[in-house]
Design a protein around this motif. Structure first.
Motif, PDB file in Angstrom:
ATOM      1  N   ILE A 115      -0.635  -3.457   9.651  1.00 43.07           N
ATOM      2  CA  ILE A 115      -0.632  -4.435   8.555  1.00 43.07           C
ATOM      3  C   ILE A 115      -1.926  -5.237   8.542  1.00 43.07           C
ATOM      4  O   ILE A 115      -2.546  -5.422   7.491  1.00 43.07           O
ATOM      5  CB  ILE A 115       0.592  -5.372   8.682  1.00 43.07           C
ATOM      6  CG1 ILE A 115       1.877  -4.584   8.413  1.00 43.07           C
ATOM      7  CG2 ILE A 115       0.479  -6.555   7.718  1.00 43.07           C
ATOM      8  CD1 ILE A 115       3.146  -5.320   8.793  1.00 43.07           C
ATOM      9  N   ILE A 116      -2.337  -5.715   9.715  1.00 40.87           N
ATOM     10  CA  ILE A 116      -3.584  -6.476   9.813  1.00 40.87           C
ATOM     11  C   ILE A 116      -4.771  -5.625   9.363  1.00 40.87           C
ATOM     12  O   ILE A 116      -5.657  -6.102   8.634  1.00 40.87           O
ATOM     13  CB  ILE A 116      -3.790  -6.984  11.256  1.00 40.87           C
ATOM     14  CG1 ILE A 116      -2.743  -8.042  11.622  1.00 40.87           C
ATOM     15  CG2 ILE A 116      -5.197  -7.539  11.436  1.00 40.87           C
ATOM     16  CD1 ILE A 116      -2.817  -9.315  10.803  1.00 40.87           C
ATOM     17  N   GLU A 117      -4.784  -4.356   9.756  1.00 39.59           N
ATOM     18  CA  GLU A 117      -5.864  -3.453   9.349  1.00 39.59           C
ATOM     19  C   GLU A 117      -5.809  -3.188   7.844  1.00 39.59           C
ATOM     20  O   GLU A 117      -6.841  -3.210   7.160  1.00 39.59           O
ATOM     21  CB  GLU A 117      -5.754  -2.136  10.118  1.00 39.59           C
ATOM     22  CG  GLU A 117      -6.818  -1.118   9.727  1.00 39.59           C
ATOM     23  CD  GLU A 117      -6.666   0.201  10.468  1.00 39.59           C
ATOM     24  OE1 GLU A 117      -7.507   1.093  10.233  1.00 39.59           O
ATOM     25  OE2 GLU A 117      -5.720   0.352  11.245  1.00 39.59           O
ATOM     26  N   HIS A 118      -4.600  -2.942   7.311  1.00 40.03           N
ATOM     27  CA  HIS A 118      -4.430  -2.625   5.892  1.00 40.03           C
ATOM     28  C   HIS A 118      -4.967  -3.743   5.004  1.00 40.03           C
ATOM     29  O   HIS A 118      -5.586  -3.487   3.965  1.00 40.03           O
ATOM     30  CB  HIS A 118      -2.943  -2.384   5.601  1.00 40.03           C
ATOM     31  CG  HIS A 118      -2.632  -2.125   4.166  1.00 40.03           C
ATOM     32  ND1 HIS A 118      -2.983  -0.953   3.522  1.00 40.03           N
ATOM     33  CD2 HIS A 118      -2.002  -2.895   3.222  1.00 40.03           C
ATOM     34  CE1 HIS A 118      -2.578  -0.997   2.255  1.00 40.03           C
ATOM     35  NE2 HIS A 118      -1.985  -2.162   2.046  1.00 40.03           N
ATOM     36  N   PHE A 119      -4.737  -4.984   5.412  1.00 44.71           N
ATOM     37  CA  PHE A 119      -5.174  -6.132   4.611  1.00 44.71           C
ATOM     38  C   PHE A 119      -6.534  -6.683   5.050  1.00 44.71           C
ATOM     39  O   PHE A 119      -6.950  -7.757   4.591  1.00 44.71           O
ATOM     40  CB  PHE A 119      -4.119  -7.233   4.655  1.00 44.71           C
ATOM     41  CG  PHE A 119      -2.863  -6.896   3.907  1.00 44.71           C
ATOM     42  CD1 PHE A 119      -2.886  -6.651   2.543  1.00 44.71           C
ATOM     43  CD2 PHE A 119      -1.649  -6.787   4.573  1.00 44.71           C
ATOM     44  CE1 PHE A 119      -1.731  -6.338   1.849  1.00 44.71           C
ATOM     45  CE2 PHE A 119      -0.480  -6.474   3.899  1.00 44.71           C
ATOM     46  CZ  PHE A 119      -0.524  -6.245   2.522  1.00 44.71           C
ATOM     47  N   ASP A 120      -7.203  -5.983   5.948  1.00 45.98           N
ATOM     48  CA  ASP A 120      -8.546  -6.356   6.395  1.00 45.98           C
ATOM     49  C   ASP A 120      -8.603  -7.776   6.954  1.00 45.98           C
ATOM     50  O   ASP A 120      -9.537  -8.537   6.694  1.00 45.98           O
ATOM     51  CB  ASP A 120      -9.551  -6.206   5.241  1.00 45.98           C
ATOM     52  CG  ASP A 120     -10.997  -6.276   5.716  1.00 45.98           C
ATOM     53  OD1 ASP A 120     -11.261  -5.875   6.870  1.00 45.98           O
ATOM     54  OD2 ASP A 120     -11.857  -6.726   4.940  1.00 45.98           O
ATOM     55  N   LEU A 121      -7.584  -8.117   7.734  1.00 43.92           N
ATOM     56  CA  LEU A 121      -7.539  -9.450   8.348  1.00 43.92           C
ATOM     57  C   LEU A 121      -8.054  -9.452   9.789  1.00 43.92           C
ATOM     58  O   LEU A 121      -8.231 -10.514  10.377  1.00 43.92           O
ATOM     59  CB  LEU A 121      -6.103  -9.995   8.324  1.00 43.92           C
ATOM     60  CG  LEU A 121      -5.488 -10.273   6.951  1.00 43.92           C
ATOM     61  CD1 LEU A 121      -4.024 -10.689   7.101  1.00 43.92           C
ATOM     62  CD2 LEU A 121      -6.276 -11.343   6.211  1.00 43.92           C
ATOM     63  N   GLY A 122      -8.281  -8.273  10.330  1.00 43.35           N
ATOM     64  CA  GLY A 122      -8.636  -8.166  11.744  1.00 43.35           C
ATOM     65  C   GLY A 122      -9.914  -8.885  12.117  1.00 43.35           C
ATOM     66  O   GLY A 122     -10.068  -9.322  13.267  1.00 43.35           O
TER      67      GLY A 122
END
Length: 217
Positions: A115-122
């Motif tokens: 999820i973090i990767e999908h939304f580019d929050l990492g």
């Protein structure tokens, strides 16, 4: 300087469609009555095994329900989710002082990472801490104790930001400052009774609280 730990569901993203539809899917497959999605929002945040047990009554059936939930969640429900508007700006503002930032979620890490990767929050976080598929560290107090140990962060200089009572109680059990956010799925009463040190009506309100904490002796 304070270190900030952020919850995921109900704090960074709004996961209601994915979580509620996957719960409905699991209950339907098991032959149980299927509540409306609005009657399932209390399940968003706490460990799902315990929530399923409320519906099916036994650990064995709750385990099977969780398996069915994940059957749909891992490929479909995970992406029935959206980042709260403006959360990127809030995270950038919290990070501007140079403080360390982590995600701490009861959700299995394998899903939280995606999820973090999908939304580019990492790019905002050093690491994502989550539970294991077998339920290890699903309890928020246990998860935060593990995260504090892994990061070597002093709990007296750490803040947990989340929308449910288990975020608050988990923080307090570990000697952390607890910030409850009211735009997620926890109520004012829930967060107050759990002992939140601070309450934020909207996520930008987290920024000044963290600034004040960072300036504390």
């Amino acid at each position: 300087m304070y270190t900030a730990f952020f919850d995921l569901d109900g704090t960074l993203t709004n996961p209601k469609p994915g979580i509620t539809r996957c719960i409905q899917y699991a209950l339907e497959r098991l032959g149980y009555p299927v509540p409306h999605e609005d009657d399932l929002v209390w399940c968003i945040g706490p460990p799902l095994h315990a929530s399923f047990k409320e519906f099916v009554g036994t650990d064995e059936l709750a385990h099977r329900a969780l398996e069915l939930y994940r059957e749909r969640f891992r490929d479909v429900g995970l992406y029935e989710n959206e980042v709260y508007a403006g959360i990127e700006e809030t995270l950038s503002a919290v990070a501007a002082s140079g403080r360390r930032m982590f995600v701490a979620t009861s959700k299995p890490k394998i899903y939280a990472d995606r999820i973090i990767e999908h939304f580019d929050l990492g790019r905002h976080f050093e690491h994502v801490f989550g539970s294991e598929l077998d339920g290890t560290r699903a309890d928020k107090a246990e998860l935060l104790a593990y995260a504090l140990g892994q990061t070597r962060v002093d709990p007296a200089r750490a803040v947990m930001i989340g929308d449910r009572s288990h975020d608050v109680t988990g923080a307090r059990k570990n000697g952390m400052t607890a910030i409850g956010v009211l735009y997620g799925y926890g109520t004012l009463t829930e967060l107050t009774e759990a002992g939140a040190h601070h309450l934020c009506a909207a996520h930008p309100d987290v920024v000044p609280h963290c600034a004040v904490l960072a300036g504390s002796p």
